[in-house]
Design an enzyme around this catalytic site. Structure first.
Site, mmCIF file in Angstrom:
data_model
loop_
_atom_site.group_PDB
_atom_site.id
_atom_site.type_symbol
_atom_site.label_atom_id
_atom_site.label_comp_id
_atom_site.label_asym_id
_atom_site.label_seq_id
_atom_site.Cartn_x
_atom_site.Cartn_y
_atom_site.Cartn_z
ATOM 1 N N SER A 1 -6.052 -2.946 -3.796
ATOM 2 C CA SER A 1 -6.247 -2.403 -2.452
ATOM 3 C C SER A 1 -5.288 -1.255 -2.207
ATOM 4 O O SER A 1 -4.148 -1.258 -2.693
ATOM 5 C CB SER A 1 -6.057 -3.520 -1.417
ATOM 6 O OG SER A 1 -4.902 -3.295 -0.653
ATOM 7 N N LYS A 2 -5.781 -0.274 -1.476
ATOM 8 C CA LYS A 2 -4.977 0.918 -1.197
ATOM 9 C C LYS A 2 -3.698 0.572 -0.467
ATOM 10 O O LYS A 2 -2.682 1.210 -0.633
ATOM 11 C CB LYS A 2 -5.771 1.888 -0.307
ATOM 12 C CG LYS A 2 -6.782 2.658 -1.090
ATOM 13 C CD LYS A 2 -7.382 3.777 -0.263
ATOM 14 C CE LYS A 2 -8.443 4.444 -1.104
ATOM 15 N NZ LYS A 2 -9.235 5.432 -0.472
ATOM 16 N N ARG A 3 -3.771 -0.431 0.384
ATOM 17 C CA ARG A 3 -2.606 -0.763 1.183
ATOM 18 C C ARG A 3 -1.573 -1.565 0.391
ATOM 19 O O ARG A 3 -0.386 -1.396 0.569
ATOM 20 C CB ARG A 3 -3.026 -1.558 2.428
ATOM 21 C CG ARG A 3 -3.400 -0.682 3.584
ATOM 22 C CD ARG A 3 -4.065 -1.462 4.678
ATOM 23 N NE ARG A 3 -5.322 -2.044 4.247
ATOM 24 C CZ ARG A 3 -6.445 -1.361 4.098
ATOM 25 N NH1 ARG A 3 -6.481 -0.065 4.360
ATOM 26 N NH2 ARG A 3 -7.559 -1.937 3.694
#
Ligand code: GLU
Length: 479
Positions: free
Chosen positions: A241-243
């Site tokens: 995930s990007k986060r």
């Protein structure tokens, strides 16, 4: 599945959306498309899917071009940019409306939610299907999916995946503000660009039956073959995930990873060579890659393995190429530019090359040569100097020995060996306090070459400075 045998070869495309940093998953998709095209004598096309005007930014588009160029994945033909192709999508919509495949819908999301709460099949309930609404503000266009039967996605990776039409809602193709949605633009472009193989991330599999329905409704020629690549996961088996995870390709680039290593690592995310030889040149990859051998199971994006690959690629470089690749890192080193001596670096470079996993580690390996005084890492000092009761006497002995021994790496080694013996330590152990005093750290390039390059005076200066930080040793403390 037989591969396309038309003389002009398959046409594949990479179709990123410029809505954020270019993701390693996108890079893997691009690479697999590129390898397939190059191997089959086909074309690798690039399409920028920028219909989401609220989330797109020009800099992200630039980032896509930059990332592909960095990875060495050259594309054929002029890139297709969706925001320039509104007319094509309107024509397709007109055709679909004329064919009775679309209908206008003015339901709000709240109204749909209220009606369908607790319903057996999720999604839109077909409320406007037979209302025969005309165009108007606030009206979207939905695709009339068949009530019965199924659409089969023929996928090179996943086999035949059957989607029952009853489970596919009447999906929106054109938003109430007139903007075409992903499935429409995506299918229309694949058709228009003559795409023969759609190779993309697994998250798009649920969109595929919709794209096929649109394609068929438009009377498109032969459908493309699909290949959905397995999802990338972190060490906890969670989807990247990007986060949460370090996924931006740019970050790896900035940390000094080599494009060759990244490319080689990416090819193994969902595929592996039959002979198990994982480090492979681009030509080897083009020859060995098999789209049909891509696995379905999630692929672990393992930064440690990537780093290991990077080290392998660094060691495989010629010394000249290594020095050249280091330049951007040396330019931003912590020393005054005038203090940097390329000849000294060139002499140290082969020893550094053996020891770094990424280029970003290079400055810390050589900074002691170009800084007036190498700052001493506290943890290293505590461990190797302050925490060792024999360190002070050992440094005193080193100062005396280095003051007189001939200044070559071999002679420094001999002198240090004698110091070690006198202190009752093994040579490796005896080096630690000397290394920390002179270079500031417990790890670095080989000590004797380092001292030789640094020079006798600077070596002695630093040893004396370290001694000044420590208590004076009485004779009773020396064995
Ligand atoms: N634009 C889509 C994405 O970035 C890719 C769609 C496709 O490859 O068909 O995920």
């Amino acid at each position: 599945m037989a591969l396309d045998t038309r003389s002009d070869g398959p046409r594949v495309r990479f179709a990123p959306s410029p809505t954020g940093y270019f993701h390693v998953g996108g890079a893997r998709t691009a690479l697999f498309n590129w390898l397939f095209a190059r191997q089959q004598g086909g074309s690798f096309l690039l399409r920028i899917e920028d219909t989401d005007t609220e989330r797109n930014r020009d800099e992200w588009t630039e980032g896509i071009y930059g990332a592909l160029t960095w990875l060495g994945l050259d594309w054929d033909e002029r890139p297709v940019v969706q925001s320039e192709r509104g007319r094509l999508y309107s024509e397709a919509v007109d055709k679909l409306v004329a064919g009775g495949h679309l209908y206008y819908c003015d339901c709000t999301r709240e109204a749909v939610d209220a009606r369908t709460r607790g319903a057996a099949t999720p999604g839109y309930d077909g409320f406007c299907r037979e209302r025969r609404l005309g165009p108007g503000p606030g009206r979207a266009l939905r695709f009339r999916t068949p009530d019965e039967g199924s659409t089969v996605v023929s996928d090179l990776v996943r086999g035949e995946v059957v989607f029952q039409h009853a489970t596919i809602e009447d999906f929106v193709l054109v938003k109430s503000n007139g903007a075409p949605l992903f499935v429409l633009a995506n299918a229309v472009d694949d058709m228009d660009m003559g795409v023969t193989h759609v190779i993309r991330g697994e998250e798009h599999l649920p969109n595929t039956p919709k794209a096929i329905l649109v394609w068929q409704a438009l009377g498109g020629p032969r459908l493309p073959v699909f290949a959905h690549l397995p999802v990338l996961v972190n060490e906890k088996r969670q989807k990247l995930s990007k986060r949460r995870d370090p996924v931006a390709l740019e970050d790896y680039r900035q940390q000094g990873y080599l494009p060759e290593a990244m490319r080689n690592y990416l090819v193994l995310l969902g595929w592996g060579p039959a002979d198990g030889q994982e480090i492979m040149s681009l030509d080897d990859m083009v020859r060995a890659f098999r789209l049909t051998d891509v696995t379905r199971s999630p692929a672990f994006f393992d930064v440690r393995k990537l780093t290991h690959f990077d080290g392998e690629y660094i060691r495989a470089m010629s010394p000249e190429r290594f020095i050249e690749a280091c330049q951007p890192w040396l330019e931003s080193g912590p020393w005054a530019p005038s203090a940097f001596d390329p000849e000294v670096f060139a002499r140290m470079a082969p020893l550094v090359q053996e020891r770094v996993a990424t280029l970003a580690e290079v400055p810390a390996m050589v900074d002691f040569l170009f800084l007036d005084r190498a700052p001493i890492e506290e943890a290293s000092w505590e461990r190797a100097v302050a925490g060792d009761p024999a360190a002070a006497a050992l440094l005193d002995d080193a100062i005396a020995s280095y003051g007189t021994c001939p200044w070559t790496a071999e002679e420094i080694r001999g002198a240090t060996l004698a110091v070690a013996e006198r202190s009752g330590k093994k040579l490796a152990k005896a080096q630690a306090p000397i290394r920390v005093a002179v270079t500031g750290r417990t790890v670095g390039p080989p000590l004797f070459e380092s001292l030789h390059l640094l020079g006798r005076d600077r070596t002695l200066d630093r040893l004396r400075a370290a001694r000044d930080r420590m208590p004076i040793v009485g004779p009773d403390l020396i064995d």
